[in-house]
Design a protein around this motif. Structure first.
Motif, PDB file in Angstrom:
ATOM      1  N   GLN A  29       0.848  -1.188   0.000  1.00  0.00           N
ATOM      2  CA  GLN A  29       0.000   0.000   0.000  1.00  0.00           C
ATOM      3  C   GLN A  29       0.886   1.241   0.000  1.00  0.00           C
ATOM      4  OE1 GLN A  29      -2.234  -0.451   3.625  1.00  0.00           O
ATOM      5  NE2 GLN A  29      -4.008  -1.218   2.495  1.00  0.00           N
ATOM      6  N   PRO A  30       0.414   2.320  -0.599  1.00  0.00           N
ATOM      7  CA  PRO A  30       1.202   3.556  -0.564  1.00  0.00           C
ATOM      8  C   PRO A  30       1.282   4.122   0.856  1.00  0.00           C
ATOM      9  CG  PRO A  30      -0.884   3.894  -1.731  1.00  0.00           C
ATOM     10  CD  PRO A  30      -0.801   2.443  -1.376  1.00  0.00           C
ATOM     11  N   LEU A  31       2.279   4.961   1.075  1.00  0.00           N
ATOM     12  CA  LEU A  31       2.497   5.563   2.393  1.00  0.00           C
ATOM     13  C   LEU A  31       1.246   6.279   2.897  1.00  0.00           C
ATOM     14  CD1 LEU A  31       4.415   6.297   4.711  1.00  0.00           C
ATOM     15  CD2 LEU A  31       5.111   8.292   3.370  1.00  0.00           C
ATOM     16  N   LYS A  32       0.581   7.002   2.019  1.00  0.00           N
ATOM     17  CA  LYS A  32      -0.622   7.753   2.386  1.00  0.00           C
ATOM     18  C   LYS A  32      -1.670   6.828   3.017  1.00  0.00           C
ATOM     19  CE  LYS A  32      -4.143  10.653   0.243  1.00  0.00           C
ATOM     20  NZ  LYS A  32      -4.571  11.312  -0.998  1.00  0.00           N
ATOM     21  N   ALA A  33      -1.907   5.689   2.396  1.00  0.00           N
ATOM     22  CA  ALA A  33      -2.911   4.739   2.893  1.00  0.00           C
ATOM     23  C   ALA A  33      -2.472   4.122   4.218  1.00  0.00           C
ATOM     24  CB  ALA A  33      -3.165   3.651   1.857  1.00  0.00           C
ATOM     25  N   LEU A  87      -0.406   5.426   6.514  1.00  0.00           N
ATOM     26  CA  LEU A  87      -0.468   6.418   7.593  1.00  0.00           C
ATOM     27  C   LEU A  87      -1.909   6.681   8.023  1.00  0.00           C
ATOM     28  CD1 LEU A  87       2.235   8.998   6.460  1.00  0.00           C
ATOM     29  CD2 LEU A  87       2.312   7.522   8.473  1.00  0.00           C
ATOM     30  N   ALA A  88      -2.813   6.788   7.058  1.00  0.00           N
ATOM     31  CA  ALA A  88      -4.219   7.040   7.382  1.00  0.00           C
ATOM     32  C   ALA A  88      -4.804   5.864   8.164  1.00  0.00           C
ATOM     33  CB  ALA A  88      -5.020   7.284   6.105  1.00  0.00           C
ATOM     34  N   ALA A 127      -3.374   5.860  11.762  1.00  0.00           N
ATOM     35  CA  ALA A 127      -3.977   6.916  12.575  1.00  0.00           C
ATOM     36  C   ALA A 127      -5.377   6.503  13.022  1.00  0.00           C
ATOM     37  CB  ALA A 127      -4.029   8.225  11.794  1.00  0.00           C
ATOM     38  N   GLU A 128      -6.148   5.930  12.118  1.00  0.00           N
ATOM     39  CA  GLU A 128      -7.503   5.474  12.450  1.00  0.00           C
ATOM     40  C   GLU A 128      -7.468   4.362  13.492  1.00  0.00           C
ATOM     41  OE1 GLU A 128     -11.553   5.256  12.622  1.00  0.00           O
ATOM     42  OE2 GLU A 128     -10.332   6.790  11.646  1.00  0.00           O
ATOM     43  N   ARG A 129      -6.543   3.404  13.308  1.00  0.00           N
ATOM     44  CA  ARG A 129      -6.414   2.286  14.253  1.00  0.00           C
ATOM     45  C   ARG A 129      -6.057   2.804  15.649  1.00  0.00           C
ATOM     46  NH1 ARG A 129      -2.858  -0.774  16.811  1.00  0.00           N
ATOM     47  NH2 ARG A 129      -1.075   0.426  16.106  1.00  0.00           N
ATOM     48  N   CYS A 183       1.050  10.431  12.945  1.00  0.00           N
ATOM     49  CA  CYS A 183       0.752   9.792  11.661  1.00  0.00           C
ATOM     50  C   CYS A 183       0.060  10.783  10.730  1.00  0.00           C
ATOM     51  CB  CYS A 183      -0.135   8.565  11.855  1.00  0.00           C
ATOM     52  SG  CYS A 183       0.709   7.151  12.575  1.00  0.00           S
ATOM     53  N   GLU A 184      -0.899  11.532  11.260  1.00  0.00           N
ATOM     54  CA  GLU A 184      -1.613  12.505  10.441  1.00  0.00           C
ATOM     55  C   GLU A 184      -0.687  13.640   9.996  1.00  0.00           C
ATOM     56  OE1 GLU A 184      -4.817  13.372  13.082  1.00  0.00           O
ATOM     57  OE2 GLU A 184      -6.005  11.681  12.362  1.00  0.00           O
ATOM     58  N   THR A 185       0.229  14.051  10.845  1.00  0.00           N
ATOM     59  CA  THR A 185       1.200  15.075  10.464  1.00  0.00           C
ATOM     60  C   THR A 185       2.093  14.550   9.338  1.00  0.00           C
ATOM     61  OG1 THR A 185       1.196  16.027  12.681  1.00  0.00           O
ATOM     62  CG2 THR A 185       3.100  16.536  11.290  1.00  0.00           C
ATOM     63  N   GLY A 186       2.530  13.311   9.460  1.00  0.00           N
ATOM     64  CA  GLY A 186       3.336  12.697   8.406  1.00  0.00           C
ATOM     65  C   GLY A 186       2.572  12.615   7.101  1.00  0.00           C
TER      66      GLY A 186
END
Length: 67
Positions: free
Chosen positions: A12-16, A18-19, A22-24, A48-51
């Motif tokens: 998965q891409p980094l964006k996915a 990290l999101a 953060a949710e977990r 995670c959200e900042t990243g």
């Protein structure tokens, strides 16, 4: 003897990633009792959200770092 780095391709891409992390962490924090553990989980979720935001900003066309 040369050391070899263990390399693997991310599925998965980094964006996915990290999101999702953060949710977990936020869901885990909801279940945790108020205190240090909850604050630590929320802080990690914010990191995670900042990243995620930094990654998006760096990918923006024309994004420049200040000299």
């Amino acid at each position: 003897m040369a050391k070899h780095r263990r390399r693997f391709k991310q599925s998965q891409p980094l964006k996915a990633r990290l999101a999702a992390e953060a949710e977990r962490l936020r869901e885990k924090a909801k279940k945790a009792a108020a205190g240090i553990e909850r604050q630590t989980l929320l802080r990690k979720a914010e990191q995670c959200e900042t990243g995620l935001h930094m990654s998006e900003w760096l990918r923006t066309p024309g994004a420049e770092l200040a000299p």
